[in-house]
Structures are given as structure tokens and as C-alpha cells.
Design an enzyme around this catalytic site. Sequence first.
Site, PDB file in Angstrom:
ATOM      1  N   ALA A   1     -17.373  -4.136 -13.756  1.00 41.57           N
ATOM      2  CA  ALA A   1     -18.528  -4.005 -12.856  1.00 41.57           C
ATOM      3  C   ALA A   1     -18.181  -4.567 -11.486  1.00 41.57           C
ATOM      4  O   ALA A   1     -19.036  -5.074 -10.769  1.00 41.57           O
ATOM      5  CB  ALA A   1     -19.743  -4.726 -13.442  1.00 41.57           C
TER       6      ALA A   1
ATOM      7  N   LYS B   1     -13.305  -3.733   2.142  1.00 40.10           N
ATOM      8  CA  LYS B   1     -14.156  -2.553   1.931  1.00 40.10           C
ATOM      9  C   LYS B   1     -15.642  -2.845   2.196  1.00 40.10           C
ATOM     10  O   LYS B   1     -16.365  -1.978   2.683  1.00 40.10           O
ATOM     11  CB  LYS B   1     -13.979  -2.019   0.513  1.00 40.10           C
ATOM     12  CG  LYS B   1     -12.604  -1.378   0.267  1.00 40.10           C
ATOM     13  CD  LYS B   1     -12.537  -0.773  -1.126  1.00 40.10           C
ATOM     14  CE  LYS B   1     -11.150  -0.250  -1.425  1.00 40.10           C
ATOM     15  NZ  LYS B   1     -11.065   0.376  -2.753  1.00 40.10           N
TER      16      LYS B   1
ATOM     17  N   SER C   1       0.825  -1.220   0.000  1.00 39.87           N
ATOM     18  CA  SER C   1       0.000   0.000   0.000  1.00 39.87           C
ATOM     19  C   SER C   1       0.857   1.266   0.000  1.00 39.87           C
ATOM     20  O   SER C   1       1.820   1.377   0.762  1.00 39.87           O
ATOM     21  CB  SER C   1      -0.910   0.013   1.233  1.00 39.87           C
ATOM     22  OG  SER C   1      -1.575   1.270   1.304  1.00 39.87           O
TER      23      SER C   1
ATOM     24  N   THR D   1      -8.555  -1.132   2.499  1.00 33.12           N
ATOM     25  CA  THR D   1      -8.308  -1.623   1.146  1.00 33.12           C
ATOM     26  C   THR D   1      -8.713  -3.091   1.053  1.00 33.12           C
ATOM     27  O   THR D   1      -9.274  -3.659   1.993  1.00 33.12           O
ATOM     28  CB  THR D   1      -6.844  -1.325   0.717  1.00 33.12           C
ATOM     29  OG1 THR D   1      -6.692  -1.671  -0.649  1.00 33.12           O
ATOM     30  CG2 THR D   1      -5.818  -2.068   1.555  1.00 33.12           C
TER      31      THR D   1
HETATM   32  P1  NDP Z   1     -12.901  -6.718  -8.847  1.00 29.71           P
HETATM   33  O1  NDP Z   1     -12.201  -8.011  -8.690  1.00 29.71           O
HETATM   34  O2  NDP Z   1     -14.018  -6.358  -7.931  1.00 29.71           O
HETATM   35  O3  NDP Z   1     -13.509  -6.632 -10.351  1.00 29.71           O
HETATM   36  C1  NDP Z   1     -12.718  -6.974 -11.454  1.00 29.71           C
HETATM   37  C2  NDP Z   1     -13.420  -6.550 -12.742  1.00 29.71           C
HETATM   38  O4  NDP Z   1     -12.529  -6.756 -13.834  1.00 29.71           O
HETATM   39  C3  NDP Z   1     -14.695  -7.327 -13.060  1.00 29.71           C
HETATM   40  O5  NDP Z   1     -15.612  -6.475 -13.690  1.00 29.71           O
HETATM   41  C4  NDP Z   1     -14.184  -8.401 -14.032  1.00 29.71           C
HETATM   42  O6  NDP Z   1     -15.168  -8.887 -14.919  1.00 29.71           O
HETATM   43  C5  NDP Z   1     -13.172  -7.588 -14.800  1.00 29.71           C
HETATM   44  N1  NDP Z   1     -12.134  -8.418 -15.439  1.00 29.71           N
HETATM   45  C6  NDP Z   1     -11.101  -9.059 -14.837  1.00 29.71           C
HETATM   46  N2  NDP Z   1     -10.338  -9.701 -15.751  1.00 29.71           N
HETATM   47  C7  NDP Z   1     -10.903  -9.445 -16.958  1.00 29.71           C
HETATM   48  C8  NDP Z   1     -10.582  -9.818 -18.290  1.00 29.71           C
HETATM   49  N3  NDP Z   1      -9.527 -10.593 -18.567  1.00 29.71           N
HETATM   50  N4  NDP Z   1     -11.381  -9.393 -19.297  1.00 29.71           N
HETATM   51  C9  NDP Z   1     -12.451  -8.607 -19.039  1.00 29.71           C
HETATM   52  N5  NDP Z   1     -12.812  -8.227 -17.781  1.00 29.71           N
HETATM   53  C10 NDP Z   1     -12.045  -8.631 -16.766  1.00 29.71           C
HETATM   54  O7  NDP Z   1     -11.753  -5.611  -8.827  1.00 29.71           O
HETATM   55  P2  NDP Z   1     -11.913  -4.075  -8.441  1.00 29.71           P
HETATM   56  O8  NDP Z   1     -13.143  -3.567  -9.107  1.00 29.71           O
HETATM   57  O9  NDP Z   1     -11.773  -3.885  -6.989  1.00 29.71           O
HETATM   58  O10 NDP Z   1     -10.606  -3.420  -9.099  1.00 29.71           O
HETATM   59  C11 NDP Z   1     -10.445  -3.293 -10.497  1.00 29.71           C
HETATM   60  C12 NDP Z   1      -9.126  -2.611 -10.808  1.00 29.71           C
HETATM   61  O11 NDP Z   1      -9.150  -1.246 -10.397  1.00 29.71           O
HETATM   62  C13 NDP Z   1      -7.930  -3.243 -10.098  1.00 29.71           C
HETATM   63  O12 NDP Z   1      -6.954  -3.486 -11.069  1.00 29.71           O
HETATM   64  C14 NDP Z   1      -7.455  -2.210  -9.108  1.00 29.71           C
HETATM   65  O13 NDP Z   1      -6.045  -2.206  -9.005  1.00 29.71           O
HETATM   66  C15 NDP Z   1      -7.944  -0.908  -9.726  1.00 29.71           C
HETATM   67  N6  NDP Z   1      -8.241   0.123  -8.720  1.00 29.71           N
HETATM   68  C16 NDP Z   1      -7.528   1.297  -8.755  1.00 29.71           C
HETATM   69  C17 NDP Z   1      -7.799   2.294  -7.851  1.00 29.71           C
HETATM   70  C18 NDP Z   1      -7.010   3.555  -7.899  1.00 29.71           C
HETATM   71  O14 NDP Z   1      -7.065   4.351  -6.937  1.00 29.71           O
HETATM   72  N7  NDP Z   1      -6.296   3.838  -8.960  1.00 29.71           N
HETATM   73  C19 NDP Z   1      -8.847   2.156  -6.816  1.00 29.71           C
HETATM   74  C20 NDP Z   1      -9.553   0.895  -6.885  1.00 29.71           C
HETATM   75  C21 NDP Z   1      -9.237  -0.077  -7.808  1.00 29.71           C
HETATM   76  P3  NDP Z   1     -16.150 -10.120 -14.512  1.00 29.71           P
HETATM   77  O15 NDP Z   1     -17.197  -9.536 -13.613  1.00 29.71           O
HETATM   78  O16 NDP Z   1     -16.688 -10.603 -15.798  1.00 29.71           O
HETATM   79  O17 NDP Z   1     -15.280 -11.126 -13.800  1.00 29.71           O
END
Ligand code: NDP
Length: 279
Positions: free
Chosen positions: A131, A69, A15, A65
Site C-alpha cells: 500500500a 513523486k 535509473s 523518481t
Molecule cells: P514504498 O516504500 O512506498 O512502500 C513499500 C511497501 O512495501 C509498503 O506497503 C510496505 O508495507 C511493504 N513492505 C516493505 N517491506 C515489507 C515486508 N518485509 N513485508 C511486507 N510488506 C513489506 O515503496 P513503493 O511503493 O514506492 O515501491 C514498492 C516496490 O515497487 C519497490 O520495490 C519498487 O522497486 C517497485 N516499483 C517498480 C516499478 C516498476 O516500474 N517496475 C515502479 C514503481 C515501483 P508497510 O506499509 O507495512 O510498511
Amino acid sequence: MTDRYAVFGNPVGHSKSPRIHALFAKQTGQDISYQAILAEKDGFAAAISSFLAAGEGPARGANVTVPFKEEAFRLATRRTARAEAAGAVNTLSFEAGAMIGDNTDGAGLVRDIKDNLGTPLAGRRVLLLGAGGAARGVILPLLQEQPSSLLVVNRTASKAEQLVTELSRLASEYTPGLQAGDYASLNQQSFDIVINATSAGLDNSVLPIPSATFAPDCLAYDMVYGRETPFMAQARATGQAGLRVADGLGMLVEQAAEAFFLGRGIRPQTAPVMATLRG
Ligand code: NDP
């Protein structure tokens, strides 16, 4: 007595929050301590209790984190509207026995896009990919900027549809332009701002996005930071006139600044902190 803050996660060693908050505190002359606390996967509430009970100064707040959450959301005794919409809490404030849960991710993203990247959201066509928790956390703050439309696309389309349905129930005044779909629904549509909230970039997966998705002068924004993701490369490869590409470091720093503001009542300057982290 020094006010105490901490970030809770598992893992938490990676972090950047302790460093960011230390830089904010130095810059604004605030006397705080900020530590990273590794909580057991089933021990988040116990870790918060220990933090409240122990230590030299008063415990004022916590950042939360992955993977806590949603648990922080349930633990909070009061929640802000944006935390309700996000279904997750990334900032807890401790006040006279109350635990107030907020979510600063969406505010951080909006501030980065508008202020740091100089891109207004009002009246623009916005595409949000993903999503999961990150996507959900930013939908209401994005809608509050009054884009002309917001399309949420996800590999598992039913999850995008569920998000849109829930948000429409919670904040119907903001959701007329909100729609859900799968990647096939992108077809030949173009967008002014494309935000990648998937974790696909973490394992270098390529998203099935047609080149036409990126309109001229489009902002392509990946929430993943610290690396060039396939999404960023895809956007650049379109060669679209005026296209800009950004990673999520600005969002990370801005969500922390919003949390710092909640805790200290002072808004730190984020540009020098971003420069330090990039350096
Ligand atoms: P989640 O695990 O909750 O969700 C992951 C999402 O990514 C789902 O919608 C999933 O789709 C999709 N996904 C994963 N792999 C693939 C793929 N190969 N092809 C298409 N879709 C894919 O993760 P979070 O929402 O918590 O986080 C998402 C990203 O955002 C992370 O990489 C995190 O590092 C980043 N993040 C950055 C922040 C910042 O401050 N910059 C803050 C919070 C997050 P499906 O539902 O179909 O599985």
C-alpha cells in the site's frame, strides 16, 4: 534545436530511464536529449527551475523518481485524473508556462499484463500486495480494466484501508469490487492475478502468503525487476497448473513508453527495448 528531457531523482545513477528513452528516440527517429539529474533532497523545485532555464534547446518534459513523486504532484500546475488518483506524479510536461503532471506507472503495468503477458484483467480476481506509492499508483488503472474484484493487502492494514477509502472517494464508479485487508485475511482465497507492489523483494523478505492464494493459470507479478524475488520463488513452488511468473521490467519499460508517447506523440515498440535491457 533539440528538445530536452530529463529524469530527476536521488539517487538517480541507477535509473534506466536515460537508456530506455535513448533507445525509444533512436527507434522512432526523434531528435531529443535525455539526461539524469541528481537533485538535492530539498532541491527538487530548484532543479526543475534550473532545467527549464538552462540548456541549448527547449525543455519539454521530465520524469520523476524516488523520492520526488509527491513533490512533483504538488509542483504541477495541472494534473491528470490518474495522477490525482495516484497522489504522485512521475511525468511532467512543460507547455507554455504550464507544468502538467501525469502518472504513467499504472498504464505501464496494465499494458505489460495485458499486451506483453497476454493476460486480460476484465472479470479476474486480482490481489495487490502493498500500500505504498507504487500500489497507490496502479489501483485506478487496474480498476478501469473492470476486474471482478481487487483486494489490497498490506502488512500495515490501516494503510491499505486508507487507500481504498481515498480511491472510493475519488473514483466511486470504479470501486465496488475494491477491498482492503491484512495478510491473515487472505485465508483460503484464490486469485487469478497476484501483483506484488511491496519492496519486500529488495531485501529478500518472504511474504506470508498461503499457497492457495495462487489459482490455476494465475499470473504472479512482482514489480521489482532484475532478480528472482522470494515472492516469485513462492509462486513457482506452488507448482500450480498454468501458473506464470513475471518481474517488473515490462512495467518499467511500458511506463517509460507511455511517458515518451505523452512527450512525442509516438508510441515506441517496447519488445526490442525489453530484450536489450534483459540482454
Ligand atoms: P514504498 O516504500 O512506498 O512502500 C513499500 C511497501 O512495501 C509498503 O506497503 C510496505 O508495507 C511493504 N513492505 C516493505 N517491506 C515489507 C515486508 N518485509 N513485508 C511486507 N510488506 C513489506 O515503496 P513503493 O511503493 O514506492 O515501491 C514498492 C516496490 O515497487 C519497490 O520495490 C519498487 O522497486 C517497485 N516499483 C517498480 C516499478 C516498476 O516500474 N517496475 C515502479 C514503481 C515501483 P508497510 O506499509 O507495512 O510498511
